[in-house]
Design an enzyme around this catalytic site. Structure first.
Site, PDB file in Angstrom:
ATOM      1  CG  ASP A  45       1.948  -0.798   3.568  1.00 54.77           C
ATOM      2  OD1 ASP A  45       0.915  -0.247   3.904  1.00 54.77           O
ATOM      3  OD2 ASP A  45       1.571  -1.779   2.748  1.00 54.77           O
ATOM      4  CG  HIS A  49      -2.064  -1.485   1.183  1.00 56.47           C
ATOM      5  ND1 HIS A  49      -1.363  -2.565   2.279  1.00 56.47           N
ATOM      6  CD2 HIS A  49      -2.983  -1.171   1.134  1.00 56.47           C
ATOM      7  CE1 HIS A  49      -2.421  -2.880   2.509  1.00 56.47           C
ATOM      8  NE2 HIS A  49      -3.673  -2.553   1.627  1.00 56.47           N
TER       9      HIS A  49
HETATM   10  C1  XLS Z   1      -7.621  -5.902   4.922  1.00 53.45           C
HETATM   11  C2  XLS Z   1      -7.327  -6.687   3.104  1.00 53.45           C
HETATM   12  C3  XLS Z   1      -6.626  -6.201   2.683  1.00 53.45           C
HETATM   13  C4  XLS Z   1      -5.936  -5.854   0.828  1.00 53.45           C
HETATM   14  C5  XLS Z   1      -5.554  -4.899   0.676  1.00 53.45           C
HETATM   15  O1  XLS Z   1      -8.900  -6.930   4.819  1.00 53.45           O
HETATM   16  O2  XLS Z   1      -6.681  -7.927   3.421  1.00 53.45           O
HETATM   17  O3  XLS Z   1      -4.966  -6.091   3.063  1.00 53.45           O
HETATM   18  O4  XLS Z   1      -5.725  -7.129   0.342  1.00 53.45           O
HETATM   19  O5  XLS Z   1      -5.928  -3.837   0.878  1.00 53.45           O
END
Ligand code: XLS
Ligand code: CA
Ligand code: CA
Length: 445
Positions: free
Chosen positions: A111, A108
């Protein structure tokens, strides 16, 4: 033991490249089943599985839960300035990817780069980090499976991002989507993911659901058009999840999202990223939601993890159940593979797992589980009567009136006349246990 690392310092000292040693090995830091170059059918394991490590759980998550703070201490967090910390984290991440031997990673925007309320500062931070990530990618050969924007953590998104009832928030969300798309293109990402974190509602009393869904479609269409205009050729992926954090999320499951994409003419550019634990949270099996996506030609990528059978929550545990991985790989093999998608470990080590090697052990286990699942699924499909049994079950549609029915040559009256002529149908067993026994036999071989 080689110790590849590319940053200023080594963040996982004492751990080298993870070797394949085979099932006789009792070295915890070796693969028992994942042999990247081993051919399964016409592709190598690496080509079939296309593993990715996720940035958020592996390098950002501190192990906090609603009852207590984080339990993990990351060596890159000794840097106190946000950008210096982000740079150290990037080096640690690429050291980890390289030592583990995965071809891909996912991230992300926030991140990787420090967030900022000021748009200019946010964009500057991300650009800075993306330039460094691009250097690390070319130094190591690790590639980006997908990028995404975090539109759910900042308090401004508490009522949703693209589906927020306040247009000011919808516009602010566009800042991050645009920047994350730019970053994904700059890094040569194969896919771009939309997980609708808070795109849903807490209460219908204050929610105009129809209007929010229309806004969602409009927003995705704009993002698609922007992505294509800057040269993004990969798949846009929607990741279904029924709830958490909202009571109800719009991208509930594969079937819901397939209908939504088709309704809004987005099914050519968008596919689905199916997460195991989200499927189980929706009351399905992982295999079910994969199959529904695949039925629509929409299975684009997988977030590999598992939930907890006792409480059903989104616990994001590393996949370790071979029955599950066999089921998933059956769907993937039958549709001819996942590329340009892959298997991303959207999974976190437990709060109680606090040693540096736990992150390696978790990924080694997940990769071995899917490698074994691939072997067993391949052997079921090519060296067992499985497919023949399934085909035989539908043999009455292969010719004669059954075939005419499939070809739309019969009317309801015709069916009635056939029923009268044939009399009471003969009972035919589904033979479920026979299939279950066959899976166990191939698992044990
Ligand atoms: C959360 C989601 C997230 C997505 C990406 O539950 O899995 O991590 O994969 O935003
Ligand atoms: Ca996910
Ligand atoms: Ca999850």
């Amino acid at each position: 033991m080689s110790t590849p690392f590319i940053g200023k310092r080594e963040y996982f000292p004492g751990i080298g490249s993870i070797p394949f040693e085979g099932r006789q090995s009792d070295n915890p830091l070796a693969f028992k089943f994942y042999d990247a170059n081993k051919k399964i059918g016409d592709k190598t394991m690496a080509e079939h599985l296309r593993f990715a490590v996720c940035y958020w759980h592996s390098f950002c998550n501190m192990g906090h839960d609603p009852f207590g703070p984080g339990t993990r201490h990351y060596p890159w967090d000794v840097e106190t300035a946000p950008l210096a910390r982000a740079e150290a984290k990037l080096d640690a991440a690429f050291e980890f990817f390289t030592k583990l031997g995965v071809p891909y990673y996912c991230f992300h925007d926030i991140d990787m780069a420090p967030d900022a309320d000021d748009v200019g500062e946010y964009e500057k931070n991300l650009k800075h980090m993306v330039a460094l990530a691009k250097e690390r990618q070319s130094a190591t050969g690790v590639k980006l499976l997908w990028g995404t924007a975090n539109l759910f953590s900042h308090p401004r998104y508490m009522n949703g991002a693209a589906t927020n009832p306040d247009f000011a928030v919808v516009s602010r969300a566009a800042v991050q989507i645009k920047a994350a798309l730019d970053a994904t293109v700059e890094l040569g990402g194969s896919n771009y993911v939309f997980w609708g974190g808070r795109e849903g509602y807490a209460s219908l009393h204050n929610t105009n659901m129809k209007r929010e869904l229309e806004h969602f479609a409009r927003f995705l269409t704009m993002a698609r058009d922007y992505g294509r205009s800057i040269g993004f050729k990969g798949n846009f992926l929607i990741e279904p999840k029924p709830m958490e954090p909202m009571n109800h999320q719009y991208d509930f499951d594969s079937a819901t999202v397939a209908g939504f994409l088709q309704q809004h003419g987005l099914e050519k550019d968008f596919k689905l990223n199916i997460e195991a634990n989200h499927a189980t949270l929706a009351g399905h099996t992982f295999e079910h939601d994969l199959q529904v996506a695949s039925n629509h030609g929409l299975l684009g990528s997988i977030d590999a993890n598992r939930g907890n059978a006792q409480n059903g929550w989104d616990t994001d545990q590393f996949p370790s159940d071979l029955y599950d991985t066999v089921g998933a790989m059956l769907v993937v093999l039958r549709q001819g593979g996942l590329a340009p998608g892959g298997l991303n470990f959207d999974a976190k080590v437990r709060r109680e797992s606090t040693d540096a090697d736990d992150l390696f052990l978790a990924h080694i286990g997940g990769m071995d589980s899917f490698a074994r699942g691939l072997e067993v699924a391949h052997s079921l499909l090519t060296a067992s009567p499985w497919e023949q049994w399934r085909a035989d079950r539908y043999a009455s549609f292969d010719n004669g009136p059954g075939r005419d029915f499939e070809l739309a040559k019969l009317s309801l009256d015709d069916l009635r006349a056939l029923a009268v002529k044939n009399g009471e149908p003969t009972q035919r067993s589904g033979k479920q246990e026979r299939y279950e026994n066959l899976i166990n036999l191939h698992l044990s071989r």
